[in-house]
Design a protein around this motif. Structure first.
Motif, PDB file in Angstrom:
ATOM      1  N   PRO A 110       6.496   6.986  10.981  1.00 19.57           N
ATOM      2  CA  PRO A 110       7.146   7.990  10.116  1.00 19.57           C
ATOM      3  C   PRO A 110       8.617   7.663   9.892  1.00 19.57           C
ATOM      4  CG  PRO A 110       5.856   9.051  11.829  1.00 19.57           C
ATOM      5  CD  PRO A 110       5.895   7.610  12.180  1.00 19.57           C
ATOM      6  N   ARG A 111       9.079   7.911   8.691  1.00 20.26           N
ATOM      7  CA  ARG A 111      10.508   7.705   8.387  1.00 20.26           C
ATOM      8  C   ARG A 111      11.324   8.853   8.976  1.00 20.26           C
ATOM      9  NH1 ARG A 111      11.256   6.762   2.109  1.00 20.26           N
ATOM     10  NH2 ARG A 111      13.413   6.594   2.853  1.00 20.26           N
ATOM     11  N   GLY A 112      12.552   8.557   9.351  1.00 19.90           N
ATOM     12  CA  GLY A 112      13.456   9.578   9.875  1.00 19.90           C
ATOM     13  C   GLY A 112      14.053  10.400   8.755  1.00 19.90           C
ATOM     14  N   HIS A 113      14.902  11.336   9.119  1.00 19.31           N
ATOM     15  CA  HIS A 113      15.550  12.189   8.113  1.00 19.31           C
ATOM     16  C   HIS A 113      16.475  11.350   7.243  1.00 19.31           C
ATOM     17  CE1 HIS A 113      14.038  15.873   9.782  1.00 19.31           C
ATOM     18  NE2 HIS A 113      14.453  15.525  10.988  1.00 19.31           N
ATOM     19  N   VAL A 114      16.514  11.669   5.974  1.00 19.73           N
ATOM     20  CA  VAL A 114      17.393  10.968   5.045  1.00 19.73           C
ATOM     21  C   VAL A 114      18.815  11.459   5.257  1.00 19.73           C
ATOM     22  CG1 VAL A 114      17.905  10.549   2.628  1.00 19.73           C
ATOM     23  CG2 VAL A 114      15.544  10.706   3.373  1.00 19.73           C
TER      24      VAL A 114
END
Length: 254
Positions: free
Chosen positions: A250-254
């Motif tokens: 999963p990608r982290g917060h932008v």
């Protein structure tokens, strides 16, 4: 051969060290009307999965043959487990594989009733960064071809499923029973009354257990569908092999 169950533990060590991706076939053992065997779904999933057995970068896991099939319970021979039990079994199976260093897999699914549980498994394993294991439904990969071949809404033991099994296990299809399957079939899956879905069990809308037009099935159509879906599966495997593991999480917060 990269069928994990046929390897010794020393051979498995080599196979898993070499493999970039695992293939886990899952299906069901449930009614498919009078013309198809109970094992249709897991037999189809296994047939697709086994096309990967000659790949050096893949290992094929044993088939899980019983799934989420409570909605077929009134028909003789149907076996089922709860969604929670199925989800836990698949997840823990993949977690055990990850302990041996394989962290990518494709869940080759032969039964629509398994879909919610498989999506949940995939999300949990990804969130935990244990394994990236997208589910793959063979019928979704050939929807356009099926529309070209058949005039049906379909959904279960229909022309598409009957054709694929005719190609995969000709010895197990009962062509003389296709007409009986269709005579008691519904045109589409489920029953809706004023916008409410009331078809909780298959028997609520299909007397034979089939949905669609199984008499339109043919072994030639089955060969076309199988080959097209197989090619899509291997394209997915190629993509997954090339994808860096860190790009799967999963990608982290932008």
């Amino acid at each position: 051969m990269t069928l994990l169950a046929e390897q010794t533990t020393t051979e498995a060590a080599t196979a898993l060290e070499r493999a970039d991706v695992a293939v886990l076939p899952v299906g069901s053992t449930e009614q498919h009307g009078p013309a198809l065997p109970l094992g249709m779904d897991h037999m189809a999933a296994e047939a697709f999965a086994k096309t990967a057995q000659e790949r050096d970068d893949a290992v094929v896991l044993p088939t899980i043959p019983v799934g989420v099939s409570v909605h077929h319970r009134q028909f003789d021979g149907t076996l089922y487990v709860s969604e929670g039990t199925f989800e836990a079994f698949v997840r823990e199976t993949l977690e055990s594989l990850a302990e041996h260093g394989c962290q990518k897999a494709v869940l080759v699914n032969g039964h629509g009733g398994n879909s919610n549980a498989l999506r949940s498994v995939a999300r949990t394993l990804r969130d935990e960064e244990t394994m990236f294991a997208p589910p793959w439904n063979w019928w979704d990969s050939v929807g356009d071809l099926a529309d070209e071949l058949f005039e049906e809404e379909g959904g279960h033991a229909d022309a598409m499923e009957s054709s694929v099994l005719w190609h995969v296990r000709e010895d197990l299809i009962r062509p003389t029973e296709l007409e009986a399957a269709e005579s008691g079939a519904s045109d589409g899956w489920g029953e809706s009354i004023h916008g409410a879905s009331l078809g909780f069990d298959t028997i609520d809308f299909s007397e034979s257990g089939a949905v669609g037009k199984p008499t339109h099935a043919s072994p030639d159509a089955g060969a076309q569908l199988f080959e097209a879906a197989r090619d899509e599966l291997h394209a997915l495997l190629d993509w997954l092999v090339e994808r860096p593991l860190e790009a799967c999480w999963p990608r982290g917060h932008v």
